[in-house]
Design a protein around this motif. Structure first.
Motif, PDB file in Angstrom:
ATOM      1  N   ALA A 183      -3.555  -3.555   5.212  1.00  0.00           N
ATOM      2  CA  ALA A 183      -4.285  -3.481   6.492  1.00  0.00           C
ATOM      3  C   ALA A 183      -5.790  -3.601   6.241  1.00  0.00           C
ATOM      4  O   ALA A 183      -6.501  -4.305   6.968  1.00  0.00           O
ATOM      5  N   LEU A 184      -6.280  -2.956   5.198  1.00  0.00           N
ATOM      6  CA  LEU A 184      -7.716  -3.019   4.906  1.00  0.00           C
ATOM      7  C   LEU A 184      -8.143  -4.436   4.550  1.00  0.00           C
ATOM      8  O   LEU A 184      -9.173  -4.923   5.000  1.00  0.00           O
ATOM      9  N   LEU A 185      -7.318  -5.093   3.750  1.00  0.00           N
ATOM     10  CA  LEU A 185      -7.690  -6.439   3.309  1.00  0.00           C
ATOM     11  C   LEU A 185      -7.611  -7.453   4.444  1.00  0.00           C
ATOM     12  O   LEU A 185      -8.299  -8.478   4.414  1.00  0.00           O
ATOM     13  N   GLY A 186      -6.793  -7.146   5.463  1.00  0.00           N
ATOM     14  CA  GLY A 186      -6.678  -8.071   6.590  1.00  0.00           C
ATOM     15  C   GLY A 186      -7.827  -7.944   7.567  1.00  0.00           C
ATOM     16  O   GLY A 186      -8.001  -8.793   8.431  1.00  0.00           O
ATOM     17  N   ARG A 187      -8.629  -6.895   7.450  1.00  0.00           N
ATOM     18  CA  ARG A 187      -9.617  -6.585   8.480  1.00  0.00           C
ATOM     19  C   ARG A 187     -10.647  -7.686   8.745  1.00  0.00           C
ATOM     20  O   ARG A 187     -10.944  -7.961   9.905  1.00  0.00           O
ATOM     21  N   PRO A 188     -11.208  -8.311   7.730  1.00  0.00           N
ATOM     22  CA  PRO A 188     -12.223  -9.332   8.042  1.00  0.00           C
ATOM     23  C   PRO A 188     -11.669 -10.462   8.879  1.00  0.00           C
ATOM     24  O   PRO A 188     -12.422 -11.203   9.509  1.00  0.00           O
ATOM     25  N   PHE A 189     -10.332 -10.579   8.911  1.00  0.00           N
ATOM     26  CA  PHE A 189      -9.737 -11.700   9.632  1.00  0.00           C
ATOM     27  C   PHE A 189      -9.159 -11.297  10.979  1.00  0.00           C
ATOM     28  O   PHE A 189      -8.674 -12.122  11.718  1.00  0.00           O
ATOM     29  N   PRO A 205     -15.551 -16.158  -4.160  1.00  0.00           N
ATOM     30  CA  PRO A 205     -16.294 -15.740  -2.971  1.00  0.00           C
ATOM     31  C   PRO A 205     -16.078 -14.259  -2.688  1.00  0.00           C
ATOM     32  O   PRO A 205     -15.069 -13.686  -3.082  1.00  0.00           O
ATOM     33  N   SER A 206     -17.034 -13.649  -2.006  1.00  0.00           N
ATOM     34  CA  SER A 206     -16.895 -12.227  -1.705  1.00  0.00           C
ATOM     35  C   SER A 206     -17.301 -11.964  -0.267  1.00  0.00           C
ATOM     36  O   SER A 206     -17.973 -12.787   0.374  1.00  0.00           O
ATOM     37  N   PHE A 207     -16.881 -10.828   0.241  1.00  0.00           N
ATOM     38  CA  PHE A 207     -17.146 -10.446   1.629  1.00  0.00           C
ATOM     39  C   PHE A 207     -17.749  -9.066   1.645  1.00  0.00           C
ATOM     40  O   PHE A 207     -17.233  -8.152   0.996  1.00  0.00           O
ATOM     41  N   GLN A 208     -18.816  -8.921   2.405  1.00  0.00           N
ATOM     42  CA  GLN A 208     -19.537  -7.649   2.472  1.00  0.00           C
ATOM     43  C   GLN A 208     -19.415  -7.071   3.881  1.00  0.00           C
ATOM     44  O   GLN A 208     -19.685  -7.773   4.868  1.00  0.00           O
ATOM     45  N   MET A 209     -19.023  -5.805   3.972  1.00  0.00           N
ATOM     46  CA  MET A 209     -19.044  -5.108   5.266  1.00  0.00           C
ATOM     47  C   MET A 209     -20.506  -4.854   5.617  1.00  0.00           C
ATOM     48  O   MET A 209     -21.256  -4.339   4.784  1.00  0.00           O
ATOM     49  N   ALA A 242      -4.019 -13.516   6.937  1.00  0.00           N
ATOM     50  CA  ALA A 242      -4.268 -12.251   6.237  1.00  0.00           C
ATOM     51  C   ALA A 242      -3.269 -12.061   5.093  1.00  0.00           C
ATOM     52  O   ALA A 242      -3.620 -11.585   4.013  1.00  0.00           O
ATOM     53  N   ASP A 243      -2.005 -12.446   5.321  1.00  0.00           N
ATOM     54  CA  ASP A 243      -0.985 -12.305   4.263  1.00  0.00           C
ATOM     55  C   ASP A 243      -1.335 -13.162   3.056  1.00  0.00           C
ATOM     56  O   ASP A 243      -1.214 -12.736   1.904  1.00  0.00           O
ATOM     57  N   GLU A 244      -1.786 -14.389   3.334  1.00  0.00           N
ATOM     58  CA  GLU A 244      -2.132 -15.299   2.222  1.00  0.00           C
ATOM     59  C   GLU A 244      -3.384 -14.803   1.501  1.00  0.00           C
ATOM     60  O   GLU A 244      -3.496 -14.903   0.287  1.00  0.00           O
ATOM     61  N   LEU A 245      -4.302 -14.259   2.277  1.00  0.00           N
ATOM     62  CA  LEU A 245      -5.554 -13.790   1.678  1.00  0.00           C
ATOM     63  C   LEU A 245      -5.304 -12.690   0.650  1.00  0.00           C
ATOM     64  O   LEU A 245      -5.916 -12.660  -0.421  1.00  0.00           O
TER      65      LEU A 245
END
Ligand SMILES: O=C(O)CCC(=O)C(=O)O
Length: 298
Positions: free
Chosen positions: A48-54, A76-80, A100-103
């Motif tokens: 659930a946490l990893l799906g959040r940006p999407f 690549p990286s993602f910053q809150m 999100a599943d693939e990510l």
């Protein structure tokens, strides 16, 4: 090769024999620290946490591309935007258009994930199994220093080269830190389980250098006596902050998710990276930290 000597946490505190192993070998490995239900819940929460940006409601809170340091893997990286949470994909990943599943099958690591989650906040503050070890090693009490989920996806999960976690930190007494690595999948050599150098913490700080990551090169130590620590889901490795350790690539089709928490004893303050360069030193006094290796990365 020695066996990893997997044991089950039985009591409230570690036994004298377990404490002796921790002091002498620098680690303890336990099965069943998380119950099967906790493993399931931990996996679901991480997903659930990893799906959040999407997720539509969340995506405005994240931005792509926090600089990771010029050599520290290149995915690549993602910053809150609101806090320090960030996650990084494996190198050469094209994430655009992924569900999100693939990510989740591209993620390398997710830093500070506990701060986004009530479930993990409870775990890091009060999990009985974790604290039976933490309270034994540090009766004065501990504070969480760092959390990361290490996702090492099938086939593309990269190597984490030999290192001592203390080389990344800046905490006054390197003997006052401990790492906990919890397997959420069956972690074996093929999918990149932990490998340790038993007793290696007694060598003290070893010089770290930047290659594709911050690592100890083989001119500093002999990994010949290394020991893989295979763990079933819910098993955990507790290890001294100076213990050299390594995880190989995930060359299998199996997942190898893990949670990693680092604690410091409450009487062991955080200091500046510059001050720490004078603490975490080799026998001749030269700095051994990752900060000293490439200060602009920190
Ligand atoms: O789980 C892994 O692959 C490596 C974890 C580790 O040693 C670290 O991030 O310090």
């Amino acid at each position: 090769m020695m066996s990893s000597n997997l044991i089950r946490l039985t009591g409230e505190k570690l036994t004298d024999v377990q404490m002796e192993q921790y002091r002498e070998l620098g680690y303890l490995a336990f099965e069943g620290v998380l119950s099967p239900e906790e493993v399931e819940a931990s996996r679901a929460e991480l997903k659930a946490l990893l799906g959040r940006p999407f997720a539509d409601a969340e995506c405005g809170k994240w931005e792509e591309g926090r600089p990771m340091g010029k050599n520290n893997h290149s995915g690549p990286s993602f910053q809150m935007k609101e806090n320090r949470s960030f996650f990084q994909l494996e190198s050469d990943c094209d994430w655009s258009g992924l569900s999100a599943d693939e990510l989740e099958l591209k993620v390398r690591k997710y830093m500070w994930f506990d701060e986004e989650s009530d479930y993990y906040q409870k775990m890091v503050k009060a999990h009985k199994g974790l604290f039976s070890v933490l309270d034994s090693v540090f009766p004065q009490g501990v504070e969480l220093y760092q959390s990361m989920a290490l996702v090492k996806p099938p086939r593309i999960g990269s190597e984490k080269p030999w290192h001592q976690d203390n080389a990344y930190f800046s905490i006054k007494d390197p003997n006052g830190t401990i790492g906990i690595w919890i397997a959420l999948d069956d972690a074996q050599v093929e999918n990149g389980c932990m490998h340790v150098l038993p007793g290696g913490h007694k060598m003290g700080p070893l010089k770290h250098e930047h290659t594709f990551d911050c690592e100890i090169k083989k001119d500093r130590f002999d990994p010949e006596g290394m020991l893989p620590i295979p763990l079933k889901p819910g098993g955990a490795l507790f290890f001294h902050g100076n213990l050299p350790h390594w995880t190989p690539i995930n060359s299998s089709d199996s997942r190898r998710r893990a949670l990693q928490f680092h604690y410091r004893s409450v009487d062991n303050p955080i200091i500046s990276a510059e001050e720490y360069d004078a603490v975490f030193v080799e026998a001749d006094g030269s700095p051994a930290t990752c900060h000293a290796a490439t200060p602009e990365n920190f």
